[in-house]
Scaffold this active site. Structure first.
Site, PDB file in Angstrom:
ATOM      1  N   CYS A  27     -20.117   0.780 -17.715  1.00 43.69           N
ATOM      2  CA  CYS A  27     -19.856   0.695 -16.229  1.00 43.69           C
ATOM      3  C   CYS A  27     -21.131   0.045 -15.408  1.00 43.69           C
ATOM      4  CB  CYS A  27     -19.751   2.373 -15.903  1.00 43.69           C
ATOM      5  SG  CYS A  27     -19.826   2.519 -13.991  1.00 43.69           S
ATOM      6  N   CYS A  53     -18.108   4.886 -19.385  1.00 44.62           N
ATOM      7  CA  CYS A  53     -19.456   4.757 -18.818  1.00 44.62           C
ATOM      8  C   CYS A  53     -20.276   3.937 -19.501  1.00 44.62           C
ATOM      9  CB  CYS A  53     -20.089   6.024 -18.893  1.00 44.62           C
ATOM     10  SG  CYS A  53     -18.954   7.615 -18.042  1.00 44.62           S
ATOM     11  N   CYS A  58     -25.248   6.882 -11.419  1.00 42.44           N
ATOM     12  CA  CYS A  58     -24.090   7.952 -11.336  1.00 42.44           C
ATOM     13  C   CYS A  58     -24.726   9.238 -11.811  1.00 42.44           C
ATOM     14  CB  CYS A  58     -23.095   7.460 -12.469  1.00 42.44           C
ATOM     15  SG  CYS A  58     -21.637   8.552 -12.597  1.00 42.44           S
ATOM     16  N   GLU A  74       0.778  -1.231  -0.022  1.00 42.98           N
ATOM     17  CA  GLU A  74      -0.073   0.083  -0.027  1.00 42.98           C
ATOM     18  C   GLU A  74       0.939   1.320  -0.039  1.00 42.98           C
ATOM     19  OE1 GLU A  74      -3.073   0.544  -0.467  1.00 42.98           O
ATOM     20  OE2 GLU A  74      -3.653  -1.551  -0.398  1.00 42.98           O
TER      21      GLU A  74
HETATM   22 FE1  SF4 Z   1     -18.917   6.594 -15.824  1.00 44.15          FE
HETATM   23 FE2  SF4 Z   1     -20.050   7.138 -13.445  1.00 44.15          FE
HETATM   24 FE3  SF4 Z   1     -19.400   4.775 -14.203  1.00 44.15          FE
HETATM   25 FE4  SF4 Z   1     -17.351   6.674 -13.672  1.00 44.15          FE
HETATM   26  S1  SF4 Z   1     -18.875   5.794 -12.385  1.00 44.15           S
HETATM   27  S2  SF4 Z   1     -17.594   5.039 -15.477  1.00 44.15           S
HETATM   28  S3  SF4 Z   1     -18.524   8.494 -14.574  1.00 44.15           S
HETATM   29  S4  SF4 Z   1     -20.975   5.976 -15.229  1.00 44.15           S
END
Ligand code: SF4
Length: 335
Positions: A176, A173, A182, A11
């Site tokens: 994601c 995104c 988000c 770490e």
């Molecule tokens: Fe995109 Fe939000 Fe996922 Fe980050 S957390 S990759 S900004 S959708």
């Protein structure tokens, strides 16, 4: 699950450093200092030498200091109280929590560069992520997300998500798994987060370093602990003042170190490097004794045999300068 010691070392090495760069250092470090006791028993110079090239040397000095405290006050075992652990040199809340969650599955949140960015975007946090209020909000979000069972896996998943999908530039995104939660994605501007203090512009500076060499020995000085590269050794150096030539600055270094019996002979090499917001050109000068002079103890440093440089911890640019000195002066000119 790694040992608390191994997690701690990894770490600390991973702070501000990429995984690929850390891996060989991590293995070398553990081979040389396999446990807290061996690290505590080592000289600081030996620890810095193993760390050399990894940068941010304060981390190595603090590891060493913390190891000595752990041996003296905690019978050689890392404390399992996160507050006690966070109080040791170089720990803080993040490292203490990371050690305890990854070595003992403790339900403690993690906030490092990747998760800081991830949470800032998930919440579209308007506070600056590097200021106290933003920091508090981010820790709360990270804590609230942890399940009772295997919180370490959630911590690891969040760090991986930040490192691989929610990257600083061009976050993926579309792939994601938490896009639907988000806020930054919903607003359409993920890259505006986290909000942080603007970076300082890069500044170009020029330095000189002088290799004073006589009777097979070179003169080196140790940097103070409060400076960058604290505790490392170097050929004495200075910044070139406005309107000053590199040779004049090199002569000034000799004066400042009371090396009056030496004179500047030639520039043998040039090293470029970056440190904080500076782009530095470091000019290396060779100096030698005047015919009637004799080497004296310098003001701040010490004389060491040329071959001992290899054992001494040096900053990366100074190591490159030492190699250039070997190549251009010792090997090719046989001085
Ligand atoms: Fe995109 Fe939000 Fe996922 Fe980050 S957390 S990759 S900004 S959708």
């Amino acid at each position: 699950m790694g040992s608390a010691y191994a997690v701690w070392i990894s770490e600390v090495m991973l702070q501000q450093t990429q995984v690929a760069a850390v891996i060989p250092y991590f293995h070398r470090f553990l081979a040389r200092f396999p446990d807290v006791a061996s690290l505590a028993a080592a000289d600081e110079s030996a620890v810095l030498r193993v760390w050399e090239g990894l940068g941010y040397y304060r981390r190595a000095r603090q590891l060493h200091r913390a190891a000595r405290i752990i041996v003296d006050q905690f019978a050689g075992e890392l404390p399992n109280d996160p507050i006690q652990l966070a109080g040791l040199p170089g720990f803080g809340r993040y490292t203490a929590n990371a050690v305890l969650t990854f070595s003992a599955h403790r339900r403690l949140p993690i906030l490092e560069a990747n998760t800081r960015r991830l949470w800032s975007r998930l919440a579209a946090l308007e506070d600056r992520a590097d200021a106290a209020a933003g920091e508090r909000a981010l820790w709360s979000l990270a804590e609230a997300a942890l399940p009772k069972s295997r919180p370490d896996q959630m911590n690891q998943a969040l760090m991986d998500l930040g490192a691989t999908i929610c990257t600083a530039r061009s976050p993926a995104c579309g792939q994601c798994p938490v896009a639907e939660f988000c806020s930054a994605f919903a607003i359409g501007n993920p890259e505006s987060f986290p909000i942080v203090k603007p970076k300082r512009a890069k500044v170009d500076v020029e330095h000189v370093a002088v290799v004073a060499y006589a009777d097979g020995k070179v003169y080196v000085v140790q940097r103070s602990e409060t400076e960058v590269w604290g505790g490392l050794w170097e050929f004495p150096r200075t910044e070139i003042a406005a309107g000053e030539t590199p040779a004049a600055a090199a002569a000034r270094v000799l004066q400042a170190h009371k090396l009056g019996a030496f004179r500047i002979i030639e520039m043998f090499g040039k090293v470029r490097h970056a440190i904080m917001h500076y782009r530095v050109v470091l000019h290396g000068f060779r100096s030698a004794l005047t015919s009637k002079g004799r080497p004296r103890a310098g003001l701040h440093g010490r004389w060491i045999p040329l071959g001992a440089l290899e054992e001494l911890p040096l900053s990366a640019p100074q190591r490159r300068l030492a190699r250039s000195f070997f190549l251009n002066c010792v090997n090719s000119k046989g001085i």
